[in-house]
Structure formats: C-alpha cells, structure tokens
Design a protein around this motif. Structure first.
Motif, short mmCIF file in Angstrom:
data_model
loop_
_atom_site.label_atom_id
_atom_site.label_comp_id
_atom_site.label_asym_id
_atom_site.label_seq_id
_atom_site.Cartn_x
_atom_site.Cartn_y
_atom_site.Cartn_z
N VAL A 169 -52.35 3.38 -18.82
CA VAL A 169 -52.79 1.59 -18.96
C VAL A 169 -53.71 1.57 -20.40
CG1 VAL A 169 -53.98 -0.66 -17.74
CG2 VAL A 169 -51.70 1.60 -16.47
N TYR A 170 -54.35 2.20 -19.89
CA TYR A 170 -55.35 2.71 -21.30
C TYR A 170 -54.77 2.74 -22.67
CZ TYR A 170 -59.50 2.55 -18.60
OH TYR A 170 -60.57 2.03 -17.68
N THR A 171 -53.38 3.64 -23.69
CA THR A 171 -52.72 3.98 -23.93
C THR A 171 -51.87 2.26 -24.10
OG1 THR A 171 -52.21 6.01 -23.54
CG2 THR A 171 -50.51 4.67 -24.81
N ALA A 172 -51.30 1.89 -23.60
CA ALA A 172 -51.01 1.13 -23.83
C ALA A 172 -52.36 -0.79 -24.09
CB ALA A 172 -50.22 0.15 -22.00
N PHE A 173 -52.49 -0.40 -23.67
CA PHE A 173 -53.83 -1.10 -23.69
C PHE A 173 -54.47 -1.25 -24.88
CE2 PHE A 173 -58.61 -1.50 -24.51
CZ PHE A 173 -58.71 -2.78 -23.73
N VAL A 174 -54.44 0.08 -25.63
CA VAL A 174 -55.20 0.57 -27.15
C VAL A 174 -54.60 -0.19 -28.01
CG1 VAL A 174 -55.90 2.09 -29.06
CG2 VAL A 174 -57.37 1.75 -25.88
N ARG A 175 -53.26 0.50 -27.85
CA ARG A 175 -51.93 0.20 -28.98
C ARG A 175 -51.90 -1.41 -28.76
NH1 ARG A 175 -48.10 5.15 -27.23
NH2 ARG A 175 -49.16 6.82 -28.48
N ARG A 176 -52.04 -2.19 -27.50
CA ARG A 176 -52.35 -4.26 -27.57
C ARG A 176 -52.97 -4.19 -28.53
NH1 ARG A 176 -50.12 -8.43 -24.62
NH2 ARG A 176 -50.69 -9.93 -25.49
#
Length: 414
Positions: A103-110
């Motif tokens: 989730v945090y990977t998706a969050f930061v990349r967004r």
C-alpha cells in the motif's frame, strides 16, 4: 545546470511572479538566480522546456498514508462514525508488514505522479509499517515528515496501544530516522485529543522537547468532536488549550489540521505560536464537517495551507485541492460579506511556498531555495496559444498527472 521555460511561483501570498522564456540556474540543487541568456562560456547542462510552464512542486502538510486505500469510501457518514466504520478497520491491516509495503509503495508513487514531492503524513500505530513508509519515501526521492500514530484510549482494541510501549516505539523511530534518513524526518503524531490520554500526551511532549520534534494532529474538525474534547478536559478552556497544556503546540513546528471551530482566544494562541493550520476543504465537505473561514484567518495573520487529508479528501492531487478550495471559498463568500474568495495565485502559494516553509527553503524559485519543481505541458492549439498564466489556470482546474512531464527534487530529475 540551466533550465529554460516559463516559471510561475509565489514569493508571498499576494505576489505571483511569472518569468517567461528565462533560464533558472541551479547549483548543487539550489536556485542561484535567473537570466535571459546562458553565458557564452557555459560548460553546464542546459535543459530547454520550450513553451511548458514550470511551477514549484506541491507540498501537502496533512495526509493519511494508510487511508489511501479508502479514498472515496463512506462519505454518507460524518467524522466520528466514519472513523469507526471505515478508517480504523483499514488501519488494522497495517499490522501486516507485507500489506503495508504494498500500500505504501502505491501511495508514495501516486504522490510523486501527482507532483506532491514534499508531504507530512500520518502512518498507523504500527512501528514496522511506519518505518517501511519512511524507507519507501526516501527511496522514491521525496521529502517528507512521517509519524507513527499514538493512540491509547477511545479506539478499537486492535488499535489501542499500551502507553509506555507507544512512547518507546516512538522514540525508537525518532532515533532510527535520524541515523538512516536524509530527506525523511520524524514528526510526533498524536491522532487527536480524544484518542490520547494525559499520560501519553505528557510523554510525547517530553519527547518533542528532548529531540526538538515537530508535531502534527487534528483540531476542531467536527462539532461533535469539539464537544467530546470539552467533556474529556472540562478543566481546560478549549481544544487548542489541551495541546498547549501538554507541550504539543510547538512554536513554528506544529501542524494542526482543519481548525474550523475556533474561538477568538484560540485564534490568538495559534497566531502567537505560528502554528500551521492545514485547510482541508475537500475533506470537510465530504464528511459534512464545515468550512474554515480561510480569508478571515489569513487576514488575521494565521498561517494556513491547503492540504488533501486523504482519505477524507478523495484525491491526493493538489491541483484539484487548490481548485476545490477556491470554489468553496467563493460559496462561503456569498454568505459572509467580509469573506473574499481565494485567487489562483493565493491557491498556488498555499500549496507550495506557504507549506514548504515547514520543511525549509522549498516551494518557491527564489534565490537560495531548493529546486523542487514540476514541468507541465499543455497542448497549444494553433491560433489559440495560451499565456503561461492561462496554462496555470487550466492545469489547476483540468490538469492531471499526464500533464507533468518532469519532476525535480533538489535539482535532481526523478
């Protein structure tokens, strides 16, 4: 390095600077100035962005990283039931480090895609998951304040911390962050007064003093929340006074989100301490919380910024947050004679240099500032070429991540 383009930035809330077809000079990631032509003996790299506009990268001072998975959900409810029915069950899942990393990977990349390259985020109570968020933000090249949430009362059993363990985990992350991170910094993060006991707030206040920490939390978001705080602390005059009593209203180092229902005395206290108020217009509309009197606060000298408050705000895109904040300010002005609607220039300031000061010299293209920037491309129709200011307006209201063709942090293209 020299970068040529059409630069738009806001040295102050009331000043929008536009530099057309100029070169910005960046040395060691810092802006040294502008020029019309590159020196003939130049040996440095030159990047020509043509007719594209270049603006400071966005800064979001209030966002909940774990709630990214919940954006758009549950807006038929108000704040307190929304927390119980949607937010807390989602945050429970971050006890699983593998889930947290995904989730945090998706969050930061967004965030990076949308041009938010500096932010202040709430994680959850989970130490390992919080550390993963820090690692991911650092690896992706972003600047951030990140905090482990502290909660030891009025929470579901699965998110209820032992007070001493909460403080110990917090201190461990403070020390580890200082040793291993360059751009990511730790920020003390009591969720809000109803979920933190006096013992926990006292302990966090001492950690802030010991390590000179900044603080982020919530203040006067919802009328029922304000009444609840009054019941919990009848001996103190206001919600704001509770934070102050426990050393959590640190001068020029504190972010308080929402701040809708403030008394004159609370506004005076917040102004005197230079507290950053994160105005979350989209969130406050989604959860029927209310409308911050933004213009009044600005005219009184309070420090305000625009923030997304994902997931109560349904998008992390800060250009959309600027647009919505302006729209809400226009509606509010219709009902309040002394309220003047926000302008485009003010909106840009409140999403760049205004909040960027919390991190340091970021959010502007003035000399000495870090070159944190977005290069934005909007197609020109032959015979209908738009000015840089017109392009800025169209990007704020109708642009998205596809219009951002380059992103820079400290002069380095991501």
């Amino acid at each position: 390095m020299f970068i040529k383009g059409n630069f738009l930035y806001t040295p102050s809330r009331t000043e929008l600077t536009i530099r057309e077809n100029e070169y910005a000079h960046i040395e060691k990631g810092i802006i040294t100035g502008f020029c019309k032509e590159v020196p003939q003996d130049n040996q440095e790299e030159v990047v020509d962005c043509g007719r594209d506009i270049i603006i400071p990268a966005f800064v979001d001072l209030h966002i909940h990283a774990p709630q990214y998975i919940n954006r758009g959900l549950g807006f038929d409810e108000e704040l307190l039931p929304w927390l119980e029915d949607y937010t807390f069950p989602a945050e429970k899942r971050f006890a699983d480090p593998d889930f947290a990393r995904r989730v945090y990977t998706a969050f930061v990349r967004r965030l990076k895609a949308e041009g938010t390259l500096c932010f202040s985020a709430f994680a959850t109570i989970h130490k390992e998951a919080t550390w993963q968020l820090m690692e991911i933000a650092e690896k992706e090249g972003l600047k951030a304040y990140i905090g482990k949430v502290n909660m030891d009362r009025n929470a579901p059993d699965y998110l209820l911390e032992d007070t001493d363990q909460s403080l110990a985990d917090t201190e461990e992350l403070i020390l580890r962050c200082r040793e291993e991170m360059q751009r990511v910094r730790f920020i003390a993060t009591p969720r809000f007064v109803p979920s933190t006991t006096e013992k926990l707030m006292t302990g966090l206040g001492r950690l802030c003093e010991k390590y000179d920490l900044p603080v982020q939390s919530h203040l006067s978001e919802n009328r029922n929340e304000v009444a609840w705080v009054r019941e919990l602390h009848p001996d103190l005059p206001s919600y704001t006074a509770v934070y102050d009593a426990f050393g959590l209203l640190r001068p020029q180092q504190t972010i308080m989100a929402h701040a809708i229902y403030l008394s004159a005395e609370e506004r005076r206290l917040l102004k005197s301490k230079g507290i950053y108020l994160a105005h979350c217009a989209q969130s406050n509309a989604n959860l029927s919380s209310g409308i911050m009197p933004l213009r009044r606060n600005l005219e009184e000298g309070l420090t305000c910024s625009i923030a997304s408050d994902v997931a109560a705000g349904h998008t992390p895109a800060m250009n959309k947050q600027i647009a919505l904040t302006i729209e809400v300010s226009k509606l509010y002005a219709l009902e309040h004679e002394k309220e003047k609607a926000l302008t485009i220039g003010e909106g840009l300031y409140l999403a760049t240099k205004g909040p960027g000061r919390f991190y340091g010299c970021t959010g502007s293209f003035e000399k000495g500032y870090a070159f944190d920037a977005l290069v934005i491309h909007l197609e020109d129709i032959e015979g209908l070429e738009r000015t840089p200011f017109e392009k800025l307006q169209q990007y704020i209201y109708d642009g998205d991540d596809r219009n951002i063709v380059a992103r820079y942090v400290n002069g380095k293209r991501l």
